[in-house]
Design a protein around this motif. Sequence first.
Motif, PDB file in Angstrom:
ATOM      1  N   MET A   1       0.833  -1.172  -0.076  1.00 22.59           N
ATOM      2  CA  MET A   1       0.005  -0.016   0.041  1.00 22.59           C
ATOM      3  C   MET A   1       0.793   1.350  -0.167  1.00 22.59           C
ATOM      4  O   MET A   1       1.813   1.487   0.850  1.00 22.59           O
ATOM      5  CB  MET A   1      -0.784  -0.213   1.142  1.00 22.59           C
ATOM      6  CG  MET A   1      -1.844   1.071   1.188  1.00 22.59           C
ATOM      7  SD  MET A   1      -3.045   1.056   2.690  1.00 22.59           S
ATOM      8  CE  MET A   1      -3.918  -0.587   2.204  1.00 22.59           C
ATOM      9  N   GLU A 184      -2.029   9.899   3.226  1.00 24.71           N
ATOM     10  CA  GLU A 184      -3.217   9.213   2.768  1.00 24.71           C
ATOM     11  C   GLU A 184      -2.993   7.813   2.945  1.00 24.71           C
ATOM     12  O   GLU A 184      -3.605   7.080   3.455  1.00 24.71           O
ATOM     13  CB  GLU A 184      -3.627   9.664   1.507  1.00 24.71           C
ATOM     14  CG  GLU A 184      -5.043   9.174   0.900  1.00 24.71           C
ATOM     15  CD  GLU A 184      -4.809   7.759   0.257  1.00 24.71           C
ATOM     16  OE1 GLU A 184      -6.066   6.987   0.342  1.00 24.71           O
ATOM     17  OE2 GLU A 184      -3.733   7.280  -0.310  1.00 24.71           O
ATOM     18  N   ALA A 185      -1.817   7.043   2.378  1.00 23.34           N
ATOM     19  CA  ALA A 185      -1.598   5.887   2.528  1.00 23.34           C
ATOM     20  C   ALA A 185      -1.393   5.272   3.986  1.00 23.34           C
ATOM     21  O   ALA A 185      -1.826   4.239   4.162  1.00 23.34           O
ATOM     22  CB  ALA A 185      -0.334   5.369   1.857  1.00 23.34           C
ATOM     23  N   GLY A 187      -2.854   6.598   6.577  1.00 23.41           N
ATOM     24  CA  GLY A 187      -4.101   6.439   7.003  1.00 23.41           C
ATOM     25  C   GLY A 187      -4.934   5.218   6.702  1.00 23.41           C
ATOM     26  O   GLY A 187      -5.694   4.402   7.439  1.00 23.41           O
ATOM     27  N   ARG A 188      -4.773   4.904   5.513  1.00 24.01           N
ATOM     28  CA  ARG A 188      -5.499   3.414   4.966  1.00 24.01           C
ATOM     29  C   ARG A 188      -4.690   2.341   5.779  1.00 24.01           C
ATOM     30  O   ARG A 188      -5.634   1.693   6.031  1.00 24.01           O
ATOM     31  CB  ARG A 188      -5.541   3.592   3.462  1.00 24.01           C
ATOM     32  CG  ARG A 188      -6.293   4.524   2.812  1.00 24.01           C
ATOM     33  CD  ARG A 188      -6.478   4.299   1.357  1.00 24.01           C
ATOM     34  NE  ARG A 188      -5.326   4.412   0.633  1.00 24.01           N
ATOM     35  CZ  ARG A 188      -4.761   3.619   0.058  1.00 24.01           C
ATOM     36  NH1 ARG A 188      -5.015   2.391  -0.261  1.00 24.01           N
ATOM     37  NH2 ARG A 188      -3.383   4.223  -0.974  1.00 24.01           N
ATOM     38  N   LEU A 189      -3.856   2.300   5.659  1.00 19.35           N
ATOM     39  CA  LEU A 189      -2.941   1.272   6.438  1.00 19.35           C
ATOM     40  C   LEU A 189      -3.263   0.978   7.759  1.00 19.35           C
ATOM     41  O   LEU A 189      -3.851  -0.123   8.387  1.00 19.35           O
ATOM     42  CB  LEU A 189      -1.456   1.298   6.126  1.00 19.35           C
ATOM     43  CG  LEU A 189      -0.646  -0.031   6.889  1.00 19.35           C
ATOM     44  CD1 LEU A 189      -1.153  -1.159   6.117  1.00 19.35           C
ATOM     45  CD2 LEU A 189       0.813   0.406   6.738  1.00 19.35           C
ATOM     46  N   ASP A 191      -6.201   2.270   9.184  1.00 18.96           N
ATOM     47  CA  ASP A 191      -7.624   1.848   9.364  1.00 18.96           C
ATOM     48  C   ASP A 191      -7.846   0.225   8.910  1.00 18.96           C
ATOM     49  O   ASP A 191      -8.663  -0.176   9.486  1.00 18.96           O
ATOM     50  CB  ASP A 191      -8.269   2.602   8.424  1.00 18.96           C
ATOM     51  CG  ASP A 191      -8.550   4.218   8.854  1.00 18.96           C
ATOM     52  OD1 ASP A 191      -7.773   4.283   9.940  1.00 18.96           O
ATOM     53  OD2 ASP A 191      -8.690   4.974   7.957  1.00 18.96           O
ATOM     54  N   LEU A 192      -7.042  -0.105   7.984  1.00 22.53           N
ATOM     55  CA  LEU A 192      -7.287  -1.616   7.368  1.00 22.53           C
ATOM     56  C   LEU A 192      -6.897  -2.437   8.688  1.00 22.53           C
ATOM     57  O   LEU A 192      -7.291  -3.654   8.944  1.00 22.53           O
ATOM     58  CB  LEU A 192      -6.308  -1.907   6.493  1.00 22.53           C
ATOM     59  CG  LEU A 192      -6.209  -3.294   5.809  1.00 22.53           C
ATOM     60  CD1 LEU A 192      -7.496  -3.491   5.201  1.00 22.53           C
ATOM     61  CD2 LEU A 192      -5.206  -3.358   4.597  1.00 22.53           C
ATOM     62  N   PRO A 195      -9.054  -1.351  12.464  1.00 15.17           N
ATOM     63  CA  PRO A 195     -10.201  -0.299  12.189  1.00 15.17           C
ATOM     64  C   PRO A 195     -10.928   0.125  13.387  1.00 15.17           C
ATOM     65  O   PRO A 195     -11.795   1.188  13.161  1.00 15.17           O
ATOM     66  CB  PRO A 195     -11.023  -1.550  11.450  1.00 15.17           C
ATOM     67  CG  PRO A 195     -10.687  -2.754  12.197  1.00 15.17           C
ATOM     68  CD  PRO A 195      -9.103  -2.563  12.120  1.00 15.17           C
ATOM     69  N   ARG A 202      -6.032   7.492  17.274  1.00 20.53           N
ATOM     70  CA  ARG A 202      -5.565   7.254  15.726  1.00 20.53           C
ATOM     71  C   ARG A 202      -4.770   8.373  15.145  1.00 20.53           C
ATOM     72  O   ARG A 202      -3.822   8.286  14.765  1.00 20.53           O
ATOM     73  CB  ARG A 202      -6.757   7.406  14.798  1.00 20.53           C
ATOM     74  CG  ARG A 202      -6.687   7.131  13.478  1.00 20.53           C
ATOM     75  CD  ARG A 202      -7.857   7.178  12.421  1.00 20.53           C
ATOM     76  NE  ARG A 202      -7.775   6.925  11.158  1.00 20.53           N
ATOM     77  CZ  ARG A 202      -7.401   7.871  10.278  1.00 20.53           C
ATOM     78  NH1 ARG A 202      -7.250   9.234  10.750  1.00 20.53           N
ATOM     79  NH2 ARG A 202      -7.140   7.604   9.075  1.00 20.53           N
TER      80      ARG A 202
END
Length: 907
Positions: A1, A184-185, A187-189, A191-192, A195, A202
């Motif tokens: 990611m 952005e990446a 944050g996505r990692l 959250d994945l 969660p 966070r």
Amino acid sequence: MGRDGEREELAAFLAASGGQALVLRGETGVGKSALLDHAAGLAAAQRYDVVRAAGVEAEAELPFAGLHQLLYPLLPHLSGLDDGHRAVFDVVFGLRAGGAPSIMSLGIAVLDLLAVAASQERPLLLVLDDGQWLDASSIEVCGFVGRRLAGGSVKLLIAVRSDVASRFDTAALPELPVTALPDEAAGRLLDLRHPRLAPPARRVVLEHARGNPLALLELPSSVGAGEPGGFGAVPLSRRLQHVYGLRIERLSGPVREELLRGALDGVGAGPGGSRVSGARYRMREADEAVAAGLLEVDPATGDLVFRHPLVRSTVVQLATPNQRRAAHAELARMHRDDVERRARHLAASRVDPDEEVAAALEAAAESATRRGGAVAAVAWLTRAAELSETPDARSRRLGDAAFIAGHAALLDQAQRLVRADPAPGRSESPATAIAAAYVALYEDGDVRSAHHRVAAAIEHLSDPHHQRAGVVDGGAEVLTRLVDLLLATSLYAGDSASWHRTEQLMDALGDRVDPRSAIYRDAWSDVVRHGAGVGGRVERAFADVSALEPWDVSRLAVAAYHVDTLGRYRPYLRRAVDREVETGAVANGMTMLHLIMLDQLAAGEWDDAERTGRRALELNTAHGNALFAHHTRAYLGLLAAVRGRVEQAREAQAVVDAWARPRGIGFLTQVADAVGTAAALSEGDYEAAYLHAIGITRPGAFEAYAHQAPRTLLDLVEAAVHTGRLEQARRHAGAALDAGLPGISPRLAMITYGAVAMTTGDDREADDMYARAEAAGGGFPFELARIRLAHGVRLRHTQGPKAARPLLAGAAGTFEQLGAAGWAERAQTELRATGLPAGASPVHLAELTWQERRIAELAASGLTNKEIGERMHLSPRTVSSHLYRVFPKLGIASRAALRDALAKAAH
């Protein structure tokens, strides 16, 4: 990611034609290992054979341990290599004894192994994680190999931490920076993987992780468990160690001990971490650590490995000293058949002196030295000294460590080791005297104190009471080291007092003197009086070069230089010098570079000599070896002088003389006088040349222990002849004959006969002496050209221009080929005096190198290739190759036409 750019780079790397290397560089936890996994997966899908390895801190001091791990899966392919390359691997991996190969030799063997293992159908990818923890020797080889993969089907992918210095930093390999994930990446990692993380937590994690993937995965558990979120300015790696430390502290005692044994023995981390060569501790019954996210199961082997290298280092840091010592003791028992691993663990398991452990470390140091690991050997001998039970044993081991450190050009470390052994209430140990004198001589040029210290140590060993206990101090080996160092200090002192004391001490030792040391004494002291037969003794000593220590090779080569037979041993030096410089005995490598330069200078390879000298000077300066630095400057000055670069020569002469003369380094002050002589001769200032030359030795005599006295024979005679001092010139040439110089070396034979020919009033004697000089002159083009010039001038006056032209043309051609500007101009002036127009020197002869011209002349005289080779120290095949290059230059097609072609070209 978030790694699209890096993935594209790796895909292009794998798809590119030909072999290449790439280094991924980034901070701890940034995702380098994940990218390596991705690349390995891509490679497997493209039908690559993939070999993986990883560096571990526990093996960073074991020479070639990393290389062994990387190549271990490929060792079955050794059967496809020749015997020489198989032997290289056997030596560096400790399978048999032998001299450590150079980085170049080992690197070439590795390249051959990779070429055998790879194919166009199944290319090979080598993947190395945590490269910063590889031992220095392995990194040098990986760098050498990585820079030479083009044209093959092998690729090398390496990951290193940017916050840990290593030799990969200067390996000059292409790099791909691996930076933090974009916001952005990141944050996505997060959250994945987490969660349900509350928004405040966070934000804290994102703030402190700063885009580091490992931190994004590990910090949430700490924040969620109520740990303080503010780490302030603590580095990320320390934050992650704090997180891992909390988990480790919650483990049961037996599981923590299990992890500690694994960490101290270098168990790997991440997928493939257990696929390493050699025996390793296998962690068992540690499900608790797996559940805590500290260990994981290697899917390939089923063994437990650490989740990340930071887990491994944290386990060690959290253990108490007693816990670490107990773990090391158990690991030493496990590795009882591995000399170096056992010694490393034993050393770490003890606090109090223990002679058994000290002896094991000494054996490990000897093993490392044989394999090219001088730095590791110094560390282990130092630790052995700390664990020694007696002052004598401690002193001896410290001295041995300092001795190896000195040969590795680690002069500061050698000095510290010497100072660590004050020997209160006792006389100085021989080993310490060696190390202290070595530092004094090479770092400061203090020949007087070095000579006094070593002589006193030899006198102490010669005492009958001490001889009964001599084994304590290392016996014959230490005595030989002392004698050889005393000889070296005497050589540099270059005065009668030092040599007289040295000879008295050696005479008193009688048959305790090593035969090679006797060769050094006779060659280094005074070849005029002791040089007869030395050439043959050197040749016999070199008969089994594989049995010689590297420093004996260089010392014998120094002896060969003094009797002018160095050329036949230059191949040994060339093969050894890179090994000495790059894998251990750097100071010995410096000596070898000096010798290679001197032989290049003698052989007329002046451009190569200058390059070698510059390399040596850079190495001398970098390692703080002031004596060798000035030694190199002196010979660079001599080279500048014969080339006519007189300002450069005189600058070098002044620097060397100003440093050496106050210190009493007669060897270098004599070379400085030789530089002044050569510079004046190049300018045609014969009066200045004479004054410099008689500073070395007076006319009609060869000063005792003045090594430059016979070497400047021709200089003094020529200068005397050209300044009207014919009687002094004749007396000096006659003294050379009376001293038997022609029987000592081929060069001394040539210049003695040349000097007699220049000074005699009898034309028949002159012709005979010039002929003898010609016959002896192969391999020394500059001196031979000077003799030919003098001969040509004489013939012009006695037999006319036509008789003089061939000799004058030959001399002019040699001087032009060499780049001896002043001499070339003088020869051209003499040629013009024969009626040859300016610029009309024989074209074909000018195109020949001095060596080609000499071979052509010998072939024209009727000698076979074998006979020519024996005279010029070349193989018959090399002679044949030279002749085939000569034929088209002379416009002929056969050997039979040589004589006429040479005569025609000369006219």
